[in-house]
Design a protein around this motif. Sequence first.
Motif, PDB file in Angstrom:
ATOM      1  N   SER A   1       0.826  -1.204   0.000  1.00  0.00           N
ATOM      2  CA  SER A   1       0.000   0.000   0.000  1.00  0.00           C
ATOM      3  C   SER A   1       0.861   1.255   0.000  1.00  0.00           C
ATOM      4  O   SER A   1       0.542   2.246  -0.669  1.00  0.00           O
ATOM      5  CB  SER A   1      -0.922   0.000   1.224  1.00  0.00           C
ATOM      6  N   PHE A   2       1.982   1.221   0.737  1.00  0.00           N
ATOM      7  CA  PHE A   2       2.870   2.387   0.785  1.00  0.00           C
ATOM      8  C   PHE A   2       3.518   2.634  -0.580  1.00  0.00           C
ATOM      9  O   PHE A   2       3.536   3.770  -1.074  1.00  0.00           O
ATOM     10  CB  PHE A   2       3.948   2.176   1.844  1.00  0.00           C
ATOM     11  N   SER A   3       4.060   1.571  -1.189  1.00  0.00           N
ATOM     12  CA  SER A   3       4.689   1.753  -2.497  1.00  0.00           C
ATOM     13  C   SER A   3       3.664   2.174  -3.535  1.00  0.00           C
ATOM     14  O   SER A   3       3.955   2.987  -4.424  1.00  0.00           O
ATOM     15  CB  SER A   3       5.389   0.460  -2.930  1.00  0.00           C
ATOM     16  N   GLY A   4       2.422   1.659  -3.424  1.00  0.00           N
ATOM     17  CA  GLY A   4       1.365   2.093  -4.324  1.00  0.00           C
ATOM     18  C   GLY A   4       1.026   3.556  -4.124  1.00  0.00           C
ATOM     19  O   GLY A   4       0.776   4.287  -5.088  1.00  0.00           O
ATOM     20  N   ALA A   5       1.035   4.015  -2.862  1.00  0.00           N
ATOM     21  CA  ALA A   5       0.739   5.419  -2.572  1.00  0.00           C
ATOM     22  C   ALA A   5       1.790   6.345  -3.183  1.00  0.00           C
ATOM     23  O   ALA A   5       1.468   7.403  -3.740  1.00  0.00           O
ATOM     24  CB  ALA A   5       0.659   5.629  -1.062  1.00  0.00           C
ATOM     25  N   VAL A   6       3.059   5.942  -3.104  1.00  0.00           N
ATOM     26  CA  VAL A   6       4.128   6.743  -3.718  1.00  0.00           C
ATOM     27  C   VAL A   6       3.924   6.818  -5.229  1.00  0.00           C
ATOM     28  O   VAL A   6       4.078   7.888  -5.845  1.00  0.00           O
ATOM     29  CB  VAL A   6       5.505   6.126  -3.388  1.00  0.00           C
ATOM     30  N   PHE A   7       3.562   5.690  -5.830  1.00  0.00           N
ATOM     31  CA  PHE A   7       3.295   5.642  -7.275  1.00  0.00           C
ATOM     32  C   PHE A   7       2.124   6.555  -7.631  1.00  0.00           C
ATOM     33  O   PHE A   7       2.153   7.288  -8.633  1.00  0.00           O
ATOM     34  CB  PHE A   7       3.002   4.196  -7.676  1.00  0.00           C
ATOM     35  N   ILE A   8       1.070   6.530  -6.812  1.00  0.00           N
ATOM     36  CA  ILE A   8      -0.109   7.365  -7.062  1.00  0.00           C
ATOM     37  C   ILE A   8       0.251   8.842  -7.024  1.00  0.00           C
ATOM     38  O   ILE A   8      -0.174   9.629  -7.884  1.00  0.00           O
ATOM     39  CB  ILE A   8      -1.208   7.052  -6.030  1.00  0.00           C
ATOM     40  N   ILE A   9       1.053   9.229  -6.049  1.00  0.00           N
ATOM     41  CA  ILE A   9       1.473  10.640  -5.951  1.00  0.00           C
ATOM     42  C   ILE A   9       2.201  11.065  -7.225  1.00  0.00           C
ATOM     43  O   ILE A   9       1.958  12.155  -7.766  1.00  0.00           O
ATOM     44  CB  ILE A   9       2.367  10.841  -4.714  1.00  0.00           C
ATOM     45  N   ALA A  10       3.073  10.200  -7.723  1.00  0.00           N
ATOM     46  CA  ALA A  10       3.812  10.523  -8.946  1.00  0.00           C
ATOM     47  C   ALA A  10       2.865  10.700 -10.128  1.00  0.00           C
ATOM     48  O   ALA A  10       2.996  11.654 -10.911  1.00  0.00           O
ATOM     49  CB  ALA A  10       4.832   9.425  -9.232  1.00  0.00           C
ATOM     50  N   VAL A  11       1.880   9.807 -10.264  1.00  0.00           N
ATOM     51  CA  VAL A  11       0.938   9.895 -11.387  1.00  0.00           C
ATOM     52  C   VAL A  11       0.060  11.132 -11.254  1.00  0.00           C
ATOM     53  O   VAL A  11      -0.240  11.804 -12.252  1.00  0.00           O
ATOM     54  CB  VAL A  11       0.081   8.619 -11.468  1.00  0.00           C
ATOM     55  N   VAL A  12      -0.360  11.461 -10.043  1.00  0.00           N
ATOM     56  CA  VAL A  12      -1.188  12.651  -9.829  1.00  0.00           C
ATOM     57  C   VAL A  12      -0.433  13.912 -10.249  1.00  0.00           C
ATOM     58  O   VAL A  12      -0.996  14.809 -10.892  1.00  0.00           O
ATOM     59  CB  VAL A  12      -1.624  12.750  -8.353  1.00  0.00           C
ATOM     60  N   ILE A  13       0.850  13.973  -9.906  1.00  0.00           N
ATOM     61  CA  ILE A  13       1.659  15.133 -10.292  1.00  0.00           C
ATOM     62  C   ILE A  13       1.793  15.215 -11.807  1.00  0.00           C
ATOM     63  O   ILE A  13       1.623  16.290 -12.416  1.00  0.00           O
ATOM     64  CB  ILE A  13       3.051  15.060  -9.624  1.00  0.00           C
TER      65      ILE A  13
END
Length: 510
Positions: free
Chosen positions: A7-19
């Motif tokens: 979940s943490f690594s997915g959250a980091v990935f999500i932040i990158a895609v949102v940016i």
Amino acid sequence: MTLLEVSFSGAVFIIAVVIIRAIAINSLPKKTFLVLWEMVLLRLVIPFTIPSAFSIYTLINNTISTPTFFEAETNNVASAVSREYFVVIQGIEQPVTNIPFVSVWFVVWCIGMVLFAGFFIVSYLRCRIEFRTALPVNNAYVEQWIKERPLRRRISIKQSDRISTPLTYGVFHPVILMPKQTDWKNINQLRYIFSHEYVHIYRFDTIAKLIATYALCIHWFNPLVWVMYILFNRDIELACDESVIRQFGDKSKSAYSLMLISMEAKKSGLSPLCNNFSKNAIEERITAIMNTKRTTIITLLSACLIVLVTVSLFATSAIASTDSETSDMLTLNDPKTNTSDIIADVKGSMMIIHESADILHYEDGAPYIHDILTNNTDSTIVETQYCMLAYNENGLPLKLYWNFLDSSAESSFENIVRTKTNILPNQTEEYRGGWSLYDGEIMEDFPNVGNGEANQVAYSLFCLKQVVFEDGTVWNNSNYENWFKTYAGKEIAIDELQNYYPYEYEIESD
């Protein structure tokens, strides 16, 4: 990987895609963001990842000067089970007093997952029940449109008075459901609506939404996964809008946008497995439609590069440490009577490492040995046999009652243990709880702490005697007898006991 790690690594990935999305939503093809979200979904639903030298986690590790150790959890429910204490007899974990109880957080997670999954399932089933009342459409243009688009999956077009905006549902037998008050004489509007829904059907968007819903139910506690779910659904609509505009040309932008505004009406809650024609954020859709541009080679290459770089950085994990500095490592080629002169040369070899064996205590004061073993070979370890020795704070050897279940057993300096625990390549296994020590009390008195030598244990030395790998290969420690003669029942200097770990076993490669 554990659920929190995924979940943490997915959250980091999500932040990158949102940016990336905030910067380039109107500059890149909308399909770009669908691909990125699909990669995020894979990261969230797959409990393992591919190590890469280009991973952001590898780059972070390379900037840290001190070594770090990553504890890989075993893939079983034991990670959610807490025990007060237990003993390990011949490699088998034996609960001593209390029955294992499930972690409160695990219970909360399960309840949340069941509630959200139930919500989505009930919502969808209610919609399907309502959809059954839909009637077929008898219209010449509708029949002609279906004939012009032959698919292996038969498409049906129906109408219902239960909805106010068009939507698509179903995977194997997709249905385009239209509001009953649709103007069937407005051919241009019908063309736009059918083309939009056809893109949903052709791209299997219903399945994509199903996977996104599954990921949301698993990671319901992660707010960034909710952000992903909302934006992923929006981008599915944006990609369909873009496809329609490319099909009908730039002249259709205004008419298509006006149709979206006219179709924007009441919504009927979450329906994860249906593709609604009209979604929230209508302004974002109209802005994207008006900014739709012809795809050039430059934009296509830019999109591919962004996807490749983003996935390489955030969808992968750190590679295993390959630090070649081994000046502080100790090898088992000779007895450790002069450890300062021994340096491990690991070229052309693989290693198994006893990281530590600490003396810890349960809440009632009973001591136990907590050992950590790392498998730095290219094969999975399925069984280990090793010897355990114990010493007091002055370095004197201790005779212990190692076998708790055998009340007739004599005390001894050494204890030979055989464990059957799978340790994957480059995995560190931390034996939960460890080896409980006791003072020879009778079973009825346990866990009363006695006054015997078990309470005097300050150091414990481990040495592997035999290792069995998954492919059937058996490694026997040729130096075991030499080690045993050096340490068993002998007084050992405190410095040597304190510097014994990490203890390395060099496994020569074929």
